[in-house]
Design a protein around this motif. Structure first.
Motif, mmCIF file in Angstrom:
data_model
loop_
_atom_site.group_PDB
_atom_site.id
_atom_site.type_symbol
_atom_site.label_atom_id
_atom_site.label_comp_id
_atom_site.label_asym_id
_atom_site.label_seq_id
_atom_site.Cartn_x
_atom_site.Cartn_y
_atom_site.Cartn_z
ATOM 1 N N UNK A 163 1.003 -1.297 -0.029
ATOM 2 C CA UNK A 163 0.005 0.070 0.002
ATOM 3 C C UNK A 163 0.961 1.256 0.211
ATOM 4 N N UNK A 164 0.210 2.455 -0.274
ATOM 5 C CA UNK A 164 0.862 3.772 -0.076
ATOM 6 C C UNK A 164 1.343 3.871 1.456
ATOM 7 N N UNK A 165 2.387 4.476 1.773
ATOM 8 C CA UNK A 165 3.093 4.635 2.840
ATOM 9 C C UNK A 165 3.863 6.161 2.863
ATOM 10 N N UNK A 166 4.149 6.353 3.957
ATOM 11 C CA UNK A 166 4.714 7.845 4.135
ATOM 12 C C UNK A 166 6.359 7.888 4.128
ATOM 13 N N UNK A 167 6.887 6.613 4.607
ATOM 14 C CA UNK A 167 8.358 6.393 4.491
ATOM 15 C C UNK A 167 8.382 5.045 3.895
ATOM 16 N N UNK A 168 9.688 4.656 2.977
ATOM 17 C CA UNK A 168 10.098 3.605 2.607
ATOM 18 C C UNK A 168 11.354 3.357 2.910
ATOM 19 N N UNK A 169 11.887 2.054 3.464
ATOM 20 C CA UNK A 169 13.159 1.967 4.077
ATOM 21 C C UNK A 169 13.440 0.805 3.359
ATOM 22 N N UNK A 170 14.509 0.747 2.453
ATOM 23 C CA UNK A 170 15.046 -0.418 1.843
ATOM 24 C C UNK A 170 16.217 -1.148 2.631
ATOM 25 N N UNK A 171 16.142 -2.473 2.982
ATOM 26 C CA UNK A 171 17.376 -2.880 3.995
ATOM 27 C C UNK A 171 17.598 -4.463 3.313
ATOM 28 N N UNK A 172 18.817 -4.130 2.666
ATOM 29 C CA UNK A 172 19.443 -5.140 2.153
ATOM 30 C C UNK A 172 20.912 -5.696 2.525
ATOM 31 N N UNK A 173 21.538 -6.647 2.185
ATOM 32 C CA UNK A 173 22.626 -7.066 2.535
ATOM 33 C C UNK A 173 23.952 -6.486 1.563
ATOM 34 N N UNK A 174 24.789 -7.500 1.709
ATOM 35 C CA UNK A 174 25.991 -7.211 0.843
ATOM 36 C C UNK A 174 26.067 -7.099 -0.609
#
Length: 325
Positions: A80-91
């Motif tokens: 859904x639509x959000x206010x903040x998107x944070x991408x979390x990935x590894x190496x």
């Protein structure tokens, strides 16, 4: 008065929603450092300041780098639509391809969302063109490769960087510091201080501290002269800075610089500089697609044979063995 009683944020129209986009191998510490401050803020404020959802790039559970498996509540195609998107990935963020995720992030951005990344995920955003015109940071082991891949993007060697609607952190404790600043912006410094206290964390660091802290943490160096010298060395890997010139830049004699290095690290300044260049070479080989010869040049070695010899002496194997792909 307890910390639960003294932090009442200003009223807003409603809670702000964060979405954490996770990829396989994501670092659990950076992931938790994004979500846990939001939870603590809600508890301390005694109301719902934040909501959060977990989004997977594709259907199915996602395994963190430590083996913990989570089940995202949404996937990129139906998030859904959000206010903040944070991408979390590894190496492996420098190789990630996820068109559905990029499409969802772009739609969120058009809807006014702020976009962020922790650990190495700035690579993913940069490849999608989502960091163009913005400053950023990422985990220090990937910074050299990032600079080579995206020379037009301003990389800052800070724990975190917030630049308008983009926010990035180097991961780990840097993600917590970044979230504290975001909470400060959203609801004021008192609530952010309460969250820091909740996690037995030191107060928010100044911008100067944020620049020196990553270097201090990585090296363990306490001597200010040596720390300043290393900072200059890290910015001059390719140009082969002379130690006499380095001493001049620092306003000290070459002898004083030598004494301080040997006292702090039991190595000469030139020896440390050589080791730093070879460490940078190993990082580039692991996190970039540069040819070995180009890596040598980028790390101040004019001769391929001298680079190969020095690399083997330092790391115990040939440069090509350090290739991750």
């Amino acid at each position: 008065m307890s910390i639960r009683e003294r932090h009442q944020p200003p009223a807003t129209e409603g809670p702000l929603t964060f979405a954490v986009l996770v990829f396989p191998g994501f670092p659990m510490m950076a992931f938790s450092s994004v979500i846990e401050p939001l939870r603590a803020a809600n508890v301390l404020a005694k109301r719902e300041c934040y909501r959060w959802i977990i989004v997977g790039a594709a259907e199915g559970p996602v395994e963190a780098s430590n083996g913990v498996v989570i089940q995202p509540g949404f996937f990129a195609e139906n998030a859904p639509k959000v206010d903040r998107v944070v991408v979390c990935s590894g190496g492996d963020a420098d190789h990630l391809v996820a068109e559905d995720a990029v499409g969802w992030i772009r739609r969120s951005l058009r809807g006014g969302a702020h976009i962020g990344a922790v650990a190495d995920a700035a690579f993913f955003l940069a490849r999608a063109g989502l960091l163009d015109g913005h400053a950023c940071t990422l985990h220090w082991t990937s910074q050299a490769a990032f600079t080579e891949a995206f020379p037009d993007i301003e990389l800052r060697r800070d724990l975190y960087v917030i630049d308008r609607k983009r926010f990035t952190s180097a991961g780990g404790v840097g993600s917590l510091d970044m979230m504290l600043e975001i909470i400060t912006s959203d609801y004021g410094p008192e609530l952010a201080a309460g969250v820091a206290e909740w996690f037995v964390h030191s107060p928010l660091r100044s911008s100067v501290d944020r620049k020196l802290m990553p270097l201090r943490l990585r090296t363990g160096v306490q001597n200010e002269l040596v720390l300043s010298a290393i900072a200059i060395m890290e910015d001059a890997v390719e140009e082969r800075l002379g130690m006499a010139e380095l001493a001049v830049k620092l306003g000290v004699s070459s002898d004083k610089l030598e004494r301080n290095f040997r006292s702090e690290l039991n190595i000469s300044p030139n020896g440390y500089y050589r080791r730093l260049r070879l460490k940078r070479a190993a990082d580039l080989l692991a996190h970039s697609t540069l040819m070995v010869r180009d890596v040598a040049l980028a790390c101040g070695f004019a001769s391929m044979s001298s680079f190969a010899r020095a690399f083997r002496e330092e790391h115990g194997h040939a440069p090509k063995v350090a290739r991750r792909h």
